[in-house]
Design a protein around this motif. Structure first.
Motif, PDB file in Angstrom:
ATOM      1  N   LEU A  69     116.770 104.885  54.152  1.00  0.00           N
ATOM      2  CA  LEU A  69     115.222 104.774  55.210  1.00  0.00           C
ATOM      3  C   LEU A  69     114.788 106.229  54.661  1.00  0.00           C
ATOM      4  O   LEU A  69     115.009 107.485  54.209  1.00  0.00           O
ATOM      5  N   HIS A  70     113.152 105.648  53.947  1.00  0.00           N
ATOM      6  CA  HIS A  70     112.598 106.632  52.759  1.00  0.00           C
ATOM      7  C   HIS A  70     112.461 108.229  53.920  1.00  0.00           C
ATOM      8  O   HIS A  70     112.304 107.899  54.960  1.00  0.00           O
ATOM      9  N   GLY A  71     111.658 108.955  53.132  1.00  0.00           N
ATOM     10  CA  GLY A  71     111.701 110.223  54.345  1.00  0.00           C
ATOM     11  C   GLY A  71     112.707 110.599  55.002  1.00  0.00           C
ATOM     12  O   GLY A  71     112.609 111.993  55.492  1.00  0.00           O
ATOM     13  N   GLN A  72     114.190 110.445  55.198  1.00  0.00           N
ATOM     14  CA  GLN A  72     115.049 110.942  55.220  1.00  0.00           C
ATOM     15  C   GLN A  72     115.994 111.311  54.307  1.00  0.00           C
ATOM     16  O   GLN A  72     116.938 110.409  53.547  1.00  0.00           O
ATOM     17  N   PHE A  73     116.284 112.647  54.129  1.00  0.00           N
ATOM     18  CA  PHE A  73     116.823 113.292  53.322  1.00  0.00           C
ATOM     19  C   PHE A  73     118.490 113.087  52.961  1.00  0.00           C
ATOM     20  O   PHE A  73     119.059 113.150  51.841  1.00  0.00           O
ATOM     21  N   GLU A  74     118.929 113.380  54.721  1.00  0.00           N
ATOM     22  CA  GLU A  74     120.053 112.192  54.162  1.00  0.00           C
ATOM     23  C   GLU A  74     121.095 111.274  53.918  1.00  0.00           C
ATOM     24  O   GLU A  74     121.401 111.296  53.667  1.00  0.00           O
ATOM     25  N   GLN A  75     119.990 109.819  54.440  1.00  0.00           N
ATOM     26  CA  GLN A  75     120.420 108.896  53.830  1.00  0.00           C
ATOM     27  C   GLN A  75     119.997 108.714  52.149  1.00  0.00           C
ATOM     28  O   GLN A  75     120.787 108.022  51.329  1.00  0.00           O
ATOM     29  N   LEU A  76     118.762 109.674  51.664  1.00  0.00           N
ATOM     30  CA  LEU A  76     119.319 109.890  50.533  1.00  0.00           C
ATOM     31  C   LEU A  76     119.988 109.889  49.685  1.00  0.00           C
ATOM     32  O   LEU A  76     121.015 109.894  48.699  1.00  0.00           O
ATOM     33  N   SER A  77     120.420 111.575  50.565  1.00  0.00           N
ATOM     34  CA  SER A  77     121.413 111.981  49.493  1.00  0.00           C
ATOM     35  C   SER A  77     122.788 111.582  50.052  1.00  0.00           C
ATOM     36  O   SER A  77     123.634 111.371  49.462  1.00  0.00           O
ATOM     37  N   ASN A  78     122.814 110.395  50.794  1.00  0.00           N
ATOM     38  CA  ASN A  78     124.863 109.641  51.138  1.00  0.00           C
ATOM     39  C   ASN A  78     124.834 109.249  49.974  1.00  0.00           C
ATOM     40  O   ASN A  78     125.664 109.079  49.339  1.00  0.00           O
ATOM     41  N   ILE A  79     123.225 108.047  49.572  1.00  0.00           N
ATOM     42  CA  ILE A  79     123.427 107.279  48.496  1.00  0.00           C
ATOM     43  C   ILE A  79     123.871 108.133  47.320  1.00  0.00           C
ATOM     44  O   ILE A  79     124.351 107.413  46.252  1.00  0.00           O
ATOM     45  N   LEU A  80     122.902 108.929  47.057  1.00  0.00           N
ATOM     46  CA  LEU A  80     123.788 109.583  45.464  1.00  0.00           C
ATOM     47  C   LEU A  80     124.636 109.747  45.515  1.00  0.00           C
ATOM     48  O   LEU A  80     125.457 109.972  44.655  1.00  0.00           O
ATOM     49  N   THR A  81     125.305 110.475  46.073  1.00  0.00           N
ATOM     50  CA  THR A  81     126.837 110.852  46.525  1.00  0.00           C
ATOM     51  C   THR A  81     127.519 109.866  45.951  1.00  0.00           C
ATOM     52  O   THR A  81     128.678 109.595  45.211  1.00  0.00           O
ATOM     53  N   LEU A  82     127.315 109.133  47.205  1.00  0.00           N
ATOM     54  CA  LEU A  82     128.185 107.532  46.788  1.00  0.00           C
ATOM     55  C   LEU A  82     127.977 106.878  45.389  1.00  0.00           C
ATOM     56  O   LEU A  82     127.985 105.808  44.825  1.00  0.00           O
ATOM     57  N   GLU A  83     126.816 106.381  44.573  1.00  0.00           N
ATOM     58  CA  GLU A  83     126.468 106.375  43.520  1.00  0.00           C
ATOM     59  C   GLU A  83     127.151 106.722  42.558  1.00  0.00           C
ATOM     60  O   GLU A  83     127.327 106.897  41.912  1.00  0.00           O
ATOM     61  N   GLN A  84     126.979 108.418  42.978  1.00  0.00           N
ATOM     62  CA  GLN A  84     127.434 109.116  41.986  1.00  0.00           C
ATOM     63  C   GLN A  84     129.336 109.299  41.945  1.00  0.00           C
ATOM     64  O   GLN A  84     130.270 109.564  40.895  1.00  0.00           O
ATOM     65  N   LEU A  85     129.847 108.388  42.641  1.00  0.00           N
ATOM     66  CA  LEU A  85     131.222 108.486  42.840  1.00  0.00           C
ATOM     67  C   LEU A  85     131.582 106.756  42.556  1.00  0.00           C
ATOM     68  O   LEU A  85     132.394 106.539  42.641  1.00  0.00           O
ATOM     69  N   GLY A  86     130.898 106.041  42.386  1.00  0.00           N
ATOM     70  CA  GLY A  86     130.863 104.990  42.225  1.00  0.00           C
ATOM     71  C   GLY A  86     131.360 103.586  43.404  1.00  0.00           C
ATOM     72  O   GLY A  86     132.297 102.932  42.967  1.00  0.00           O
ATOM     73  N   LEU A  87     131.136 104.211  44.328  1.00  0.00           N
ATOM     74  CA  LEU A  87     131.276 103.135  45.583  1.00  0.00           C
ATOM     75  C   LEU A  87     130.226 102.392  45.954  1.00  0.00           C
ATOM     76  O   LEU A  87     130.576 102.188  47.355  1.00  0.00           O
ATOM     77  N   CYS A  88     128.871 102.007  46.007  1.00  0.00           N
ATOM     78  CA  CYS A  88     127.716 101.912  46.399  1.00  0.00           C
ATOM     79  C   CYS A  88     127.017 101.671  45.234  1.00  0.00           C
ATOM     80  O   CYS A  88     127.042 102.108  44.116  1.00  0.00           O
ATOM     81  N   GLN A  89     126.237 100.617  45.758  1.00  0.00           N
ATOM     82  CA  GLN A  89     124.914  99.591  45.227  1.00  0.00           C
ATOM     83  C   GLN A  89     123.701 100.332  45.712  1.00  0.00           C
ATOM     84  O   GLN A  89     123.778 100.500  46.742  1.00  0.00           O
ATOM     85  N   SER A  90     122.786 100.558  45.202  1.00  0.00           N
ATOM     86  CA  SER A  90     121.003 100.949  45.654  1.00  0.00           C
ATOM     87  C   SER A  90     120.026 100.007  45.462  1.00  0.00           C
ATOM     88  O   SER A  90     120.115  99.808  43.952  1.00  0.00           O
ATOM     89  N   MET A  91     118.464 100.129  46.627  1.00  0.00           N
ATOM     90  CA  MET A  91     118.034  99.127  45.509  1.00  0.00           C
ATOM     91  C   MET A  91     116.825 100.294  46.202  1.00  0.00           C
ATOM     92  O   MET A  91     117.022 100.697  48.278  1.00  0.00           O
ATOM     93  N   SER A  92     115.434 100.778  46.004  1.00  0.00           N
ATOM     94  CA  SER A  92     114.764 101.500  46.699  1.00  0.00           C
ATOM     95  C   SER A  92     113.435 100.577  47.907  1.00  0.00           C
ATOM     96  O   SER A  92     112.867 100.797  48.810  1.00  0.00           O
ATOM     97  N   SER A  93     113.696  98.771  47.129  1.00  0.00           N
ATOM     98  CA  SER A  93     113.325  98.088  48.762  1.00  0.00           C
ATOM     99  C   SER A  93     113.630  96.861  48.653  1.00  0.00           C
ATOM    100  O   SER A  93     114.591  96.725  48.037  1.00  0.00           O
ATOM    101  N   LEU A  94     113.591  95.699  49.736  1.00  0.00           N
ATOM    102  CA  LEU A  94     114.926  94.319  49.847  1.00  0.00           C
ATOM    103  C   LEU A  94     114.111  93.809  48.272  1.00  0.00           C
ATOM    104  O   LEU A  94     113.469  92.972  48.451  1.00  0.00           O
ATOM    105  N   ASP A  95     114.984  93.936  47.946  1.00  0.00           N
ATOM    106  CA  ASP A  95     115.072  93.479  45.824  1.00  0.00           C
ATOM    107  C   ASP A  95     115.818  92.569  46.341  1.00  0.00           C
ATOM    108  O   ASP A  95     117.036  92.612  46.117  1.00  0.00           O
TER     109      ASP A  95
END
Length: 366
Positions: free
Chosen positions: A266-292
Motif C-alpha cells: 500500500l503505497h504511502g504506508q511505510f509499515e507495508q513497505l518495510s514488511n516487504i523489504l524484510t521478507l524479500e531480504q530474507l527470501g520469503l516473498c516476491q513483490s510488485m510495485s503495481s498490478l503486473d
C-alpha cells in the motif's frame, strides 16, 4: 484482574491478533477482558463473536484510494472534537490494565486517567532499529503519539535483538495436496482494477476476497468472495500461493502455512513497505510495485515455500501480563522465541547475523 483491550479496526490484522488473545483470555477464570475497537464503521466488523459485548468508537483511520494512502482525505475524515470527546468519556474506573493494539482512544484515556497501558503491536517493532523503507519524521511522530503507552512489545518475524515477540498464528501447516487456486486479497485496490489484472491469467484459478463485495459470484477463472473469516481461512489453507498487500498478519499466516507470497505494498504506508523489504531480504516473498501480470507469471513458476513454526498459544504471554512484571519485556520475548522453529536455510541466514549488533543487522538487511 480487569483489562480493557483496545484494538485498531482499520484492516483485519489487528483484529486477527486480538482474536487469538481473546480465545486465550477466555480460558482463564482469573481475568475479565472487555474490548474496544475503533477505526472502522460499526457495521463493517465481522466474525466478532469471540469478543462478546465489545464497544466501538470512530477513532482515526487512514483513507485509501487506488492502492495508496490518501493523506488529504485522511485529514478530512478525522473528527478531532469527537475524538477528544470519546477519550474524555471513556471511563476506565475499575480497570487494572489497558492492553493496546495501535488503538488511540483507549491509549489516550489510559494516559489521562493514569491506568497502566501495555502496547502489543507490529507498529511497536518499528520503535527499534529494524529494517525499514519509506520511514520519515512524520512516521516517527505517529508511532510516538498515535497510541501512547507505558510499556511496548513489538511483534515481528525476527527480534533483531530487541523486545520484539513472534506472532501467534493458530493455523497449522498442512502439506500441499494439489492446491487448485491462488488466493487474492487486495482490499485497498478497486474491484475493477483487480478484475482487469487477473483477467489475462486465464489458465490460473483465483479466489478473490474483497470487502466491497455484497455477494459471492464467479466470472470464469475468478471466484469472488465476500469477507468471511471462516471462508477465507478455508481458501487460504488449500491455496498454492497468495497475492496480497504487505500487511503483517496475513503475511505471518502465510509464512506459517508455507504459502508462497507475492506482495504489492500500500503505497504511502511505510509499515507495508518495510514488511516487504524484510521478507524479500530474507527470501520469503516476491513483490510488485503495481498490478503486473508478468510479475505474477514469474512468481507462479517458483517452488512452494517452507513453513515457519510460529507459536499458536499465547498463554505464556497471558501469564506474564497477569503477573504484573510488565517492564521485564526481554524475558517474555526470549521465552516466546524459544517456541519458534525456522526452516534450516532461513535459520542459517539468521545465525550468520546473530553475532552482529541489532542496528548493524537491520542496516545489512536493508
Amino acid at each position: 484482574m480487569k483489562i480493557l483491550y483496545g484494538v485498531q479496526g482499520t484492516g483485519n490484522g489487528h483484529t486477527t491478533r486480538a482474536r487469538v488473545m481473546a480465545k486465550a483470555f477466555g480460558q482463564r477464570d482469573d481475568v475479565q477482558v472487555d474490548y474496544l475497537f475503533s477505526g472502522r464503521e460499526q457495521d463493517r466488523y465481522f466474525d466478532m463473536q469471540v469478543f462478546g459485548q465489545y464497544q466501538t468508537r470512530q477513532g482515526f483511520t487512514f483513507v485509501h484510494q487506488q492502492g495508496a494512502v490518501d493523506i488529504w482525505q485522511t485529514i478530512k475524515a478525522f473528527r478531532p472534537v469527537r475524538f477528544v470527546r470519546d477519550v474524555m468519556s471513556l471511563d476506565l474506573n475499575g480497570y487494572d490494565l489497558v492492553i493496546n493494539d495501535f488503538e488511540p482512544i483507549s491509549a489516550w484515556a489510559a494516559r489521562r486517567q493514569k491506568v497502566p497501558c501495555i502496547s502489543i503491536s507490529h507498529q511497536d517493532a518499528f520503535r527499534y532499529p529494524i529494517p525499514t523503507q519509506g520511514d520519515n519524521w512524520m512516521n516517527r511522530q505517529v508511532l510516538k503519539y498515535f497510541a501512547p503507552s507505558d510499556v511496548q512489545l513489538g511483534v515481528h518475524w525476527h527480534h533483531f535483538g530487541h523486545a520484539i515477540m513472534p506472532p501467534f498464528i493458530e493455523d497449522e501447516y498442512i502439506p500441499d495436496s494439489g492446491a487448485e487456486h491462488v488466493l487474492v486479497y487486495l482490499p485497498f485496490e478497486s474491484l475493477q482494477d483487480i478484475a482487469q489484472f487477473l483477467d489475462p491469467l486465464s489458465e490460473v484459478n483465483f479466489v478473490c476476497f474483497h470487502p466491497d463485495l455484497n455477494e459471492d459470484n464467479e466470472q470464469g477463472h475468478i471466484k469472488w468472495r465476500r469477507t468471511s473469516k471462516q471462508d477465507f481461512h478455508q481458501a487460504l489453507r488449500v491455496a498454492s500461493g497468495v497475492i496480497a498487500n504487505g500487511g503483517f498478519e496475513l503475511s505471518s499466516e502465510c509464512l506459517k502455512l508455507g504459502k508462497k507470497l507475492l506482495l504489492k505494498p500500500l503505497h504511502g504506508q511505510f509499515e507495508q513497505l518495510s514488511n516487504i523489504l524484510t521478507l524479500e531480504q530474507l527470501g520469503l516473498c516476491q513483490s510488485m510495485s503495481s498490478l503486473d501480470v508478468e510479475e505474477v507469471e514469474t512468481w507462479l513458476e517458483l517452488p512452494p515455500a517452507e513453513p515457519i513454526a510460529f507459536p499458536s498459544d499465547p498463554q505464556l504471554l497471558v501469564d506474564w501480563l497477569l503477573a504484573g512484571k510488565w517492564h521485564d519485556t526481554h524475558s517474555i520475548c526470549a521465552q516466546l522465541w524459544q517456541q519458534v522453529s525456522f526452516p534450516e536455510r532461513l535459520q542459517q541466514r539468521l545465525n550468520s547475523y546473530q553475532a552482529e549488533p541489532a542496528a548493524k543487522l537491520a542496516r545489512k538487511l536493508t
